[in-house]
Design a protein around this motif. Sequence first.
Motif, mmCIF file in Angstrom:
data_model
loop_
_atom_site.group_PDB
_atom_site.id
_atom_site.type_symbol
_atom_site.label_atom_id
_atom_site.label_comp_id
_atom_site.label_asym_id
_atom_site.label_seq_id
_atom_site.Cartn_x
_atom_site.Cartn_y
_atom_site.Cartn_z
ATOM 1 N N ASP A 384 -37.967 -19.039 -5.249
ATOM 2 C CA ASP A 384 -36.759 -18.798 -6.046
ATOM 3 C C ASP A 384 -36.061 -17.504 -5.644
ATOM 4 O O ASP A 384 -34.830 -17.400 -5.742
ATOM 5 N N ILE A 387 -33.747 -18.377 -2.831
ATOM 6 C CA ILE A 387 -32.573 -19.094 -3.349
ATOM 7 C C ILE A 387 -31.599 -18.105 -3.974
ATOM 8 O O ILE A 387 -30.386 -18.167 -3.727
ATOM 9 N N HIS A 391 -27.886 -17.508 -2.562
ATOM 10 C CA HIS A 391 -26.805 -17.765 -3.520
ATOM 11 C C HIS A 391 -25.905 -16.551 -3.680
ATOM 12 O O HIS A 391 -24.665 -16.657 -3.621
ATOM 13 N N LYS A 445 -38.812 -24.790 -1.575
ATOM 14 C CA LYS A 445 -37.806 -25.081 -2.597
ATOM 15 C C LYS A 445 -36.408 -24.705 -2.108
ATOM 16 O O LYS A 445 -35.422 -25.404 -2.406
ATOM 17 N N SER A 446 -36.304 -23.625 -1.338
ATOM 18 C CA SER A 446 -34.992 -23.213 -0.814
ATOM 19 C C SER A 446 -34.402 -24.268 0.102
ATOM 20 O O SER A 446 -33.184 -24.441 0.161
ATOM 21 N N TRP A 449 -32.873 -26.798 -2.094
ATOM 22 C CA TRP A 449 -31.655 -26.269 -2.717
ATOM 23 C C TRP A 449 -30.475 -26.297 -1.747
ATOM 24 O O TRP A 449 -29.384 -26.754 -2.091
ATOM 25 N N ILE A 450 -30.723 -25.818 -0.508
ATOM 26 C CA ILE A 450 -29.607 -25.772 0.453
ATOM 27 C C ILE A 450 -29.141 -27.179 0.800
ATOM 28 O O ILE A 450 -27.949 -27.411 1.059
ATOM 29 N N LYS A 462 -28.418 -21.495 -9.136
ATOM 30 C CA LYS A 462 -29.697 -21.159 -8.506
ATOM 31 C C LYS A 462 -30.824 -22.063 -8.992
ATOM 32 O O LYS A 462 -31.815 -22.246 -8.281
#
Length: 466
Positions: A384, A387, A391, A445-446, A449-450, A462
């Motif tokens: 996180d 991220i 962000h 996780k990133s 997200w991307i 986020k």
Amino acid sequence: MTHTFPEHFFWGAATSAPQSEGGQYAGGRSASTWDKWFELEPERFNANIGPEVTSDVYNRYREDAKLMSDINLNSYRTSISWNRLLPDGKTLNEEAVAFYRDYFQSLRDEGVEPIMNLFHFDMPWWLMEKGGWESRESIDHFAFYAKTAFEQFGDLITYWTTFNEPIVHVTCGYLGEYHWPKVNSLKRAIQVAHHTNLAHAAAVVEYRKLGLDGQIGNILNLSPVYPRSQSEGDLKAKKDAEELHVKSFLEPTVKGKYSDYLIDLLREHDLLPVVEEGDLELIEKGKVDFLGVNYYQPIRVREVEEHEKTYPVNSLGHFSRHYDWPEKRMNKYRGWEIYPEGIYDIAMMIKDEYGNLPFYISENGMGVAEEERFMNEDGMIEDDYRIEFIHDHLEFVQKAIAEGANCFGYHLWTFVDCWSWLNSYKNRYGFYRMDLETGDRSIKKSGKWIKKVIEEKKLLDKNVVK
């Protein structure tokens, strides 16, 4: 302000050949300074891990191209290994040509635009033995290497760059002990910088001669410089730091000349490099089509007190000193300040002072140690913090674009965890985690997200990925 990104924005990641390829001596590749340094002093490298395997891209590039496509990346910047393509500096290595052509085609087949860099700190050992960038011979050798690369891969590569962060091999190799040859001489460092600028320009000239359908640029780490105060001394420190750390390569790359301020500053302290007939004319021919901008942290400076100076001048610390800003937010693992606003300030500088030249963020990222602490029950790293980092920087990229900055992409350092010089794998940076035992990749996780950000072409919350 709109929260969407341009339609043809380059979403991607960046790495380099010496940090990702591996295949150390496979297929006829010869040694770089990093290969030899590890042989000479393995204890200098974190956990005694050298560049033999790195991310094993030499064997896994097809898999990696597919994994990039899986998270919607449409571009990828890496470099060619000079020592692989021309192991002795003269003879074309056909095995290397076959490897790179298949590598680049594999990226293209997955919808990933390869952006190709020529030099990422990996000086061939045979040239280092001749003096490396201190020798004028290096300029012609680099131009020949660049010409060879353009000829062999110009049909597959549209976007070329000459160097990655050229100021770094100057300061780390000639004003410190973080790159070979580990010397400390400001006079020699400035000569190396001049020869590097000449090598860049010579490569640009070779590219223009071939009339290829593409563009050529340079990748610079452009940190904004902030003074401690508005006092005369602090503002002078800011100006000197900008000229030495940022504009010493930016001005020649974009404007084709050194600034008068820098020339006067070096002359005042008897630090001018040896400049031969035709040098300045060559640098004028090295103006680029675009810039790659690496941004990690700002430079904060204060005035140097007289008792802190040494004569004759042999350190950049003579001109400015680091100012420890009390309000800073830090990445404690890397020891770098996290300041997303800096990416906006750099974009505005390019817009206002450098003709709004097209540029893209060629590196930005956050290295964190012991990421396995954040592994969930499914084996995924919940990064996180990364991220949030991406962000917050993308917010300021958007702000710059909305205000007219000519930014056409954003690349994270890096796609999959890579080998990082003396730090080896101490800090991890990737969208994908690499298992050091098996080399296997697993998404973080990133990466998830991307993928959604690119899919929707807008900056998402986020916490959109659980």
